[in-house]
Design an enzyme around this catalytic site. Structure first.
Site, PDB file in Angstrom:
ATOM      1  N   HIS A   1       0.820  -1.223   0.000  1.00 36.53           N
ATOM      2  CA  HIS A   1       0.000   0.000   0.000  1.00 36.53           C
ATOM      3  C   HIS A   1       0.844   1.258   0.000  1.00 36.53           C
ATOM      4  CE1 HIS A   1      -3.593  -2.381   1.874  1.00 36.53           C
ATOM      5  NE2 HIS A   1      -3.448  -2.593   0.583  1.00 36.53           N
TER       6      HIS A   1
ATOM      7  N   GLY B   1      -2.124  -8.988  12.637  1.00 37.39           N
ATOM      8  CA  GLY B   1      -2.596  -7.637  12.928  1.00 37.39           C
ATOM      9  C   GLY B   1      -3.407  -6.999  11.825  1.00 37.39           C
TER      10      GLY B   1
ATOM     11  N   LEU C   1      -5.317  -9.631  17.497  1.00 35.75           N
ATOM     12  CA  LEU C   1      -5.873  -9.403  18.845  1.00 35.75           C
ATOM     13  C   LEU C   1      -7.195 -10.131  19.003  1.00 35.75           C
ATOM     14  CD1 LEU C   1      -5.142  -7.813  21.380  1.00 35.75           C
ATOM     15  CD2 LEU C   1      -6.571  -5.938  20.551  1.00 35.75           C
TER      16      LEU C   1
END
Ligand code: BV8
Length: 238
Positions: free
Chosen positions: A110, A177, A205
């Site tokens: 990106h 992540g 997470l």
């Protein structure tokens, strides 16, 4: 034995504990800004100053002394250094924390917050200062022709051929992540599974959009889960 090949994909969650915002957490960037206002070519054409300001703030934060690579970034650099086979790190992130941790085999699909791209000459150069409508291109000297070297929504991510080639041949695909909301990155786990070889692992997470596509999941902070996973891979594989 052929040295087995690893592809790793990271997202904003790996940099959260370094002090950088994620996008879709409750306190994330998209909780207070709209993608359509700051992260599309149309937004830049409509209000370039607003888009430049969005990235100037993120660049200044990234360059502050408070932001540094964390144990997860360092663990991935250790894996690249110590794994006997190929390790390719593909990041959706535009920060430079993987580089600063020591990762070298790295693709910023990106783009990169610390680079500028000139709309006049196409030149891409390192850029650490605020970017404005009077900034000069380091390559051609033109004024006011710079944009951040980042892939906005609706634009083609970078080095996709190289990424798909690596996914087609990898023995291990690890996603770290990322919420699995943004394509084509969110489709990489399916690409890896399609090669008939890859063991797929999600370290996050919490459960991501694509969680059901992974063979193995470990949920917790990246600074805990990533070093533990790397230690396991290096000591006894998968
Ligand atoms: C394109 C740069 C086509 C800007 C970004 C289907 C197929 C193809 C495209 C599409 C499709 N459907 C829709 C699309 C269009 C679009 C898209 O996917 N939209 C989404 C919203 C539905 N995709 C595109 O536009 C892409 N381009 O497809 O082009 C094309 C074809 C031909 C010719 C031309 C074009 C381009 C997408 C790239 C956009 N740019 N970034 C910038 O950074 O400002 S994407 C943006 O989202 C961010 O860069 C980020 O990297 C990315 C993904 O977000 P995440 O990294 O996952 O972050 P998020 O906050 O979502 O999640 C964080 C996760 O971390 C959470 O799960 C959280 O639980 C976890 N976490 C939090 N703390 C921790 C943690 N984990 C561990 N430890 C912690 N401590």
């Amino acid at each position: 034995m052929k040295s087995r090949r690893i592809v790793i994909l990271t997202g904003a969650g790996i940099s959260k504990e370094s002090g950088l915002d994620t996008f879709r957490d409750a306190d994330g960037l998209w909780a207070r800004l709209r993608i359509e206002d700051v992260a599309t070519p149309e937004a830049f054409a409509r209000d370039p100053a607003r888009v430049q300001d969005f990235y100037n703030h993120r660049r200044a934060n990234l360059l502050s002394t408070a932001v540094a690579p964390n144990a997860a970034h360092l663990a991935l650099a250790r894996l690249e250094a110590e794994w006997p086979g190929e390790v390719l790190l593909v990041t959706q992130n535009i920060d430079d924390l993987h580089e600063r941790a020591g990762s070298g085999k790295l693709i910023h699909m990106h783009g990169e917050l610390l680079k500028a791209r000139c709309l006049a000459c196409g030149g891409v150069n390192a850029w650490r200062a605020p970017m404005t409508d009077v900034s000069l291109c380091p390559s051609c000297g033109a004024e006011g022709t710079l944009r951040v070297h980042v892939v906005w929504f609706g634009e083609m991510p970078l080095e996709m051929d190289r990424i798909y080639e690596a996914l087609g041949a990898c023995d291990l695909f690890v996603s770290i992540g990322t919420s699995g909301n943004v394509y084509p990155a969110a489709g990489f786990v399916a690409e890896a599974r399609g090669n008939g070889l890859a063991h797929t692992v999600e370290l996050n997470l919490e459960s991501s959009e694509g969680h059901s596509l992974f063979d193995e999941h470990h949920y917790g902070p990246a600074t805990v889960e990533v070093p533990a996973f790397v230690e396991r891979i290096l000591s006894r594989g998968w």
